[in-house]
Design a protein around this motif. Structure first.
Motif, PDB file in Angstrom:
ATOM      1  N   GLN A 277     -26.600  53.832 -46.970  1.00 37.22           N
ATOM      2  CA  GLN A 277     -27.006  53.562 -46.059  1.00 37.22           C
ATOM      3  C   GLN A 277     -26.051  54.333 -45.141  1.00 37.22           C
ATOM      4  O   GLN A 277     -26.254  54.302 -44.014  1.00 37.22           O
ATOM      5  CB  GLN A 277     -26.566  51.559 -46.003  1.00 37.22           C
ATOM      6  N   VAL A 278     -24.931  54.574 -45.103  1.00 34.66           N
ATOM      7  CA  VAL A 278     -23.662  55.090 -44.753  1.00 34.66           C
ATOM      8  C   VAL A 278     -24.704  56.816 -44.399  1.00 34.66           C
ATOM      9  O   VAL A 278     -24.459  57.518 -43.279  1.00 34.66           O
ATOM     10  CB  VAL A 278     -22.798  55.591 -45.314  1.00 34.66           C
ATOM     11  N   VAL A 279     -25.183  57.433 -45.401  1.00 40.58           N
ATOM     12  CA  VAL A 279     -26.095  58.469 -45.640  1.00 40.58           C
ATOM     13  C   VAL A 279     -26.855  58.145 -44.348  1.00 40.58           C
ATOM     14  O   VAL A 279     -26.976  59.244 -43.174  1.00 40.58           O
ATOM     15  CB  VAL A 279     -26.815  58.756 -46.986  1.00 40.58           C
ATOM     16  N   GLU A 280     -28.151  57.669 -44.562  1.00 42.80           N
ATOM     17  CA  GLU A 280     -28.772  57.490 -43.405  1.00 42.80           C
ATOM     18  C   GLU A 280     -28.321  57.128 -41.524  1.00 42.80           C
ATOM     19  O   GLU A 280     -28.556  57.896 -41.232  1.00 42.80           O
ATOM     20  CB  GLU A 280     -29.824  56.132 -43.884  1.00 42.80           C
ATOM     21  N   GLU A 281     -27.233  56.558 -42.073  1.00 44.42           N
ATOM     22  CA  GLU A 281     -26.915  56.388 -40.042  1.00 44.42           C
ATOM     23  C   GLU A 281     -26.247  57.592 -40.075  1.00 44.42           C
ATOM     24  O   GLU A 281     -26.272  58.541 -39.233  1.00 44.42           O
ATOM     25  CB  GLU A 281     -25.126  55.074 -40.322  1.00 44.42           C
ATOM     26  N   THR A 282     -25.395  58.102 -41.123  1.00 40.93           N
ATOM     27  CA  THR A 282     -24.972  60.103 -40.753  1.00 40.93           C
ATOM     28  C   THR A 282     -25.706  60.580 -40.529  1.00 40.93           C
ATOM     29  O   THR A 282     -26.216  61.420 -38.954  1.00 40.93           O
ATOM     30  CB  THR A 282     -24.097  60.256 -41.922  1.00 40.93           C
ATOM     31  N   ALA A 283     -27.460  60.451 -40.767  1.00 38.93           N
ATOM     32  CA  ALA A 283     -28.574  61.946 -40.744  1.00 38.93           C
ATOM     33  C   ALA A 283     -28.349  61.156 -39.091  1.00 38.93           C
ATOM     34  O   ALA A 283     -28.808  61.530 -38.274  1.00 38.93           O
ATOM     35  CB  ALA A 283     -29.406  61.694 -41.719  1.00 38.93           C
ATOM     36  N   ALA A 284     -28.664  60.045 -38.952  1.00 39.95           N
ATOM     37  CA  ALA A 284     -29.238  59.513 -37.021  1.00 39.95           C
ATOM     38  C   ALA A 284     -28.315  60.152 -36.220  1.00 39.95           C
ATOM     39  O   ALA A 284     -28.749  60.049 -35.527  1.00 39.95           O
ATOM     40  CB  ALA A 284     -29.506  57.946 -37.214  1.00 39.95           C
ATOM     41  N   TRP A 285     -27.052  59.419 -37.021  1.00 41.54           N
ATOM     42  CA  TRP A 285     -25.574  59.913 -35.873  1.00 41.54           C
ATOM     43  C   TRP A 285     -25.872  61.482 -35.374  1.00 41.54           C
ATOM     44  O   TRP A 285     -26.192  61.889 -34.194  1.00 41.54           O
ATOM     45  CB  TRP A 285     -24.548  59.282 -36.638  1.00 41.54           C
TER      46      TRP A 285
ATOM     47  N   GLY B  99     -13.786  57.670 -34.256  1.00 43.40           N
ATOM     48  CA  GLY B  99     -14.984  56.807 -34.188  1.00 43.40           C
ATOM     49  C   GLY B  99     -15.613  55.968 -35.540  1.00 43.40           C
ATOM     50  O   GLY B  99     -15.488  57.324 -36.626  1.00 43.40           O
ATOM     51  N   SER B 100     -17.058  56.031 -35.554  1.00 39.70           N
ATOM     52  CA  SER B 100     -17.804  55.813 -36.936  1.00 39.70           C
ATOM     53  C   SER B 100     -19.325  56.335 -36.224  1.00 39.70           C
ATOM     54  O   SER B 100     -19.888  56.041 -35.177  1.00 39.70           O
ATOM     55  CB  SER B 100     -17.931  54.715 -37.381  1.00 39.70           C
ATOM     56  N   VAL B 101     -20.666  56.736 -37.542  1.00 41.83           N
ATOM     57  CA  VAL B 101     -21.377  56.781 -37.136  1.00 41.83           C
ATOM     58  C   VAL B 101     -22.185  55.564 -36.568  1.00 41.83           C
ATOM     59  O   VAL B 101     -23.000  55.368 -37.333  1.00 41.83           O
ATOM     60  CB  VAL B 101     -21.682  57.121 -38.448  1.00 41.83           C
ATOM     61  N   LEU B 102     -21.441  54.457 -37.389  1.00 43.66           N
ATOM     62  CA  LEU B 102     -22.028  52.997 -36.892  1.00 43.66           C
ATOM     63  C   LEU B 102     -21.845  52.242 -36.013  1.00 43.66           C
ATOM     64  O   LEU B 102     -22.043  51.457 -35.541  1.00 43.66           O
ATOM     65  CB  LEU B 102     -21.142  51.953 -38.334  1.00 43.66           C
ATOM     66  N   GLY B 103     -20.762  52.669 -34.993  1.00 43.94           N
ATOM     67  CA  GLY B 103     -20.666  52.637 -33.639  1.00 43.94           C
ATOM     68  C   GLY B 103     -21.378  53.476 -33.119  1.00 43.94           C
ATOM     69  O   GLY B 103     -22.115  54.190 -33.234  1.00 43.94           O
ATOM     70  N   GLU B 104     -21.259  52.746 -31.445  1.00 43.04           N
ATOM     71  CA  GLU B 104     -21.233  53.762 -29.831  1.00 43.04           C
ATOM     72  C   GLU B 104     -20.660  54.687 -29.574  1.00 43.04           C
ATOM     73  O   GLU B 104     -21.244  55.173 -28.590  1.00 43.04           O
ATOM     74  CB  GLU B 104     -22.334  52.198 -28.967  1.00 43.04           C
TER      75      GLU B 104
ATOM     76  N   TYR C 242     -15.933  71.030 -36.428  1.00 44.64           N
ATOM     77  CA  TYR C 242     -15.401  70.671 -37.411  1.00 44.64           C
ATOM     78  C   TYR C 242     -15.613  68.979 -38.605  1.00 44.64           C
ATOM     79  O   TYR C 242     -14.388  68.855 -39.066  1.00 44.64           O
ATOM     80  CB  TYR C 242     -14.167  71.589 -38.122  1.00 44.64           C
ATOM     81  N   LEU C 243     -15.851  68.100 -37.233  1.00 42.78           N
ATOM     82  CA  LEU C 243     -15.510  67.104 -38.125  1.00 42.78           C
ATOM     83  C   LEU C 243     -16.519  66.243 -39.513  1.00 42.78           C
ATOM     84  O   LEU C 243     -17.077  67.276 -39.938  1.00 42.78           O
ATOM     85  CB  LEU C 243     -17.039  66.432 -36.888  1.00 42.78           C
ATOM     86  N   ALA C 244     -15.950  65.077 -39.540  1.00 43.29           N
ATOM     87  CA  ALA C 244     -15.753  65.222 -41.129  1.00 43.29           C
ATOM     88  C   ALA C 244     -15.542  63.385 -41.293  1.00 43.29           C
ATOM     89  O   ALA C 244     -15.556  62.915 -40.008  1.00 43.29           O
ATOM     90  CB  ALA C 244     -14.283  65.720 -41.496  1.00 43.29           C
ATOM     91  N   ILE C 245     -16.771  63.396 -41.627  1.00 45.94           N
ATOM     92  CA  ILE C 245     -17.281  61.935 -42.227  1.00 45.94           C
ATOM     93  C   ILE C 245     -16.464  61.043 -43.429  1.00 45.94           C
ATOM     94  O   ILE C 245     -17.051  61.647 -44.182  1.00 45.94           O
ATOM     95  CB  ILE C 245     -19.289  61.784 -41.372  1.00 45.94           C
ATOM     96  N   ALA C 246     -16.251  60.291 -43.646  1.00 43.21           N
ATOM     97  CA  ALA C 246     -16.142  59.426 -44.463  1.00 43.21           C
ATOM     98  C   ALA C 246     -16.640  58.583 -45.489  1.00 43.21           C
ATOM     99  O   ALA C 246     -17.940  58.276 -44.546  1.00 43.21           O
ATOM    100  CB  ALA C 246     -14.479  58.773 -44.288  1.00 43.21           C
ATOM    101  N   PRO C 247     -16.812  58.391 -46.572  1.00 44.43           N
ATOM    102  CA  PRO C 247     -17.478  57.580 -47.288  1.00 44.43           C
ATOM    103  C   PRO C 247     -18.120  55.897 -46.015  1.00 44.43           C
ATOM    104  O   PRO C 247     -19.361  55.589 -46.406  1.00 44.43           O
ATOM    105  CB  PRO C 247     -16.677  56.963 -48.787  1.00 44.43           C
ATOM    106  N   ASP C 248     -17.829  55.727 -45.230  1.00 39.94           N
ATOM    107  CA  ASP C 248     -17.127  54.156 -44.753  1.00 39.94           C
ATOM    108  C   ASP C 248     -17.963  54.128 -43.395  1.00 39.94           C
ATOM    109  O   ASP C 248     -18.706  53.814 -42.707  1.00 39.94           O
ATOM    110  CB  ASP C 248     -15.477  53.224 -44.686  1.00 39.94           C
ATOM    111  N   GLY C 249     -18.523  56.326 -43.067  1.00 40.51           N
ATOM    112  CA  GLY C 249     -19.096  56.099 -41.908  1.00 40.51           C
ATOM    113  C   GLY C 249     -17.505  56.699 -41.082  1.00 40.51           C
ATOM    114  O   GLY C 249     -18.174  56.824 -39.741  1.00 40.51           O
ATOM    115  N   SER C 250     -16.915  56.946 -40.996  1.00 43.03           N
ATOM    116  CA  SER C 250     -15.672  56.786 -39.825  1.00 43.03           C
ATOM    117  C   SER C 250     -15.911  58.344 -39.966  1.00 43.03           C
ATOM    118  O   SER C 250     -15.881  59.310 -40.455  1.00 43.03           O
ATOM    119  CB  SER C 250     -14.192  56.437 -40.500  1.00 43.03           C
ATOM    120  N   ILE C 251     -15.648  59.096 -38.452  1.00 47.20           N
ATOM    121  CA  ILE C 251     -15.089  60.400 -38.493  1.00 47.20           C
ATOM    122  C   ILE C 251     -13.876  61.059 -37.820  1.00 47.20           C
ATOM    123  O   ILE C 251     -13.649  60.019 -37.439  1.00 47.20           O
ATOM    124  CB  ILE C 251     -15.809  60.347 -36.913  1.00 47.20           C
TER     125      ILE C 251
END
Length: 352
Positions: A4-12, A244-249, A220-229
């Motif tokens: 799910q987080v991979v999909e949210e990351t790709a969408a972000w 922020g997070s790939v799960l947020g707006e 050079y943004l990094a995305i953690a396993p929980d979607g945090s940026i």
């Protein structure tokens, strides 16, 4: 990272301005522990989200690398990087017994499939005096290596674990880079040191070309396993630097962490304003600066030294007899041209 987080990351990612090519590096921890299926699903999903080519890389100890991974990585042209600190005795003294042989086995597996591996060498207070052994090992093995210096991190655990005893001083690191540059110039035909290549390009262009040099915020943004940026992979887990997070707006630029780092970039204009290399360095790495409790990178003196060395050697090369003969003519070279010393001084002054 879950599916799910991979999909949210790709969408972000798909919602970003797609003006440039995208580089995605799987980092860790140990990324290969995510499993083959993770990569099999994640890479095509990310590729579809970006309108231009996506470059993939993985930074791994390579212990889990096998034929299946290699074939998949070959299909997606994944660049492989690993950490290796030199020959077995030096490496294992820093990373643990058996580390060297397992990583070298992974390198051989990659090579069997036509995949190149680049290495990161972390020079410590213990290994730095043996830098020549390290360089000769990589030249002999035909492995490219980037240069890192051991330094304390932001986490209290770094201090509690005794890591500062490995730390390298700015003076020692500057001397190391100059020594390696001299060695590199003597062996250019048989080895590559990407860190020094990047430094030379940066000096020639008058602008930093790697994350350590330049205004890096947002690049050079990094995305953690929980979607945090986070600003980069070095900050991952430091909750005070979550953007922020790939799960947020919310916009990353509105976060307190972004504002703190942006203000630091602005202060560099004043604090480093008198430095001849400001446009190249921009104050160095913000993570290393914050870990040291200061605004400027603690390796500032190291960078000034290597930048100056590159300028001096570049000027000498440009004004060498071999380079100037087509311009001045053989007769002038043979008789000795009186203005050479003055031109060297002028060019060095303008370069700085």
């Amino acid at each position: 990272m879950s599916k799910q987080v991979v999909e949210e990351t790709a969408a972000w990612m798909g919602g970003l301005k797609q003006e440039d090519c995208l580089q995605v590096t799987f980092h860790g921890g140990e990324p290969l522990l995510a499993g083959f299926e993770f990569f099999q699903e994640a890479m095509p999903r990310i590729s579809r989200a970006w309108s231009k080519p996506v470059g993939f890389a993985a930074q791994s100890n390579l212990w889990r690398l096998d034929d299946a991974y290699c074939e998949l990585f070959k299909d997606y042209r994944v660049g492989l990087g690993t950490s290796l600190d030199g020959p077995e005795a030096i490496n294992d003294a820093q990373r643990g017994e058996g580390y060297f042989r397992r990583t070298m086995a992974g390198i051989e597996m990659a090579r069997k499939h036509g995949l190149e591996v680049g290495c990161i060498v972390t020079f410590t207070a213990q290994s730095l005096p043996r830098w020549r052994e390290v360089a000769e090992f990589f030249r002999r093995e035909g492995l490219n290596f980037a240069i890192h210096a051991a330094a304390p991190g932001l986490s209290d655990a770094d201090v509690a674990s005794g890591k500062p005893q490995w730390a390298v001083s700015a003076d020692a690191y500057g001397a190391l880079m100059v020594d390696l540059l001299v060695y590199y110039l003597e062996n250019l035909a048989t080895m590559r040191i990407p860190t020094l290549d990047a430094i030379c390009r940066s000096v020639a262009a008058g602008k930093g070309g790697i994350c350590t040099f330049g205004d890096c915020l947002g690049k050079y943004l990094a995305i953690a396993p929980d979607g945090s940026i986070y600003p980069c992979q070095r900050f991952v887990g430091q909750r005070g630097f979550k953007l922020g997070s790939v799960l947020g707006e919310s916009r990353l630029e509105d976060s307190l962490a972004w504002q703190v780092l942006a203000q630091r970039q602005e202060r560099m204009e004043v604090e480093c304003g008198a430095c001849a290399f400001l446009d190249i360095c921009r104050g160095g790495c913000p993570y290393d600066a914050l870990a040291a409790g200061q605004t400027r990178d603690p390796f500032c003196a190291s960078y000034q030294r290597i930048f100056g060395e590159v300028v001096n050697r570049g000027v000498e090369e440009v004004l060498s007899d071999a380079s100037m003969a087509p311009v001045l003519g053989a007769t002038a070279i043979e008789s000795g041209w009186q203005t050479k010393g003055k031109m060297v001084s002028l060019l060095r002054g303008s370069a700085r």
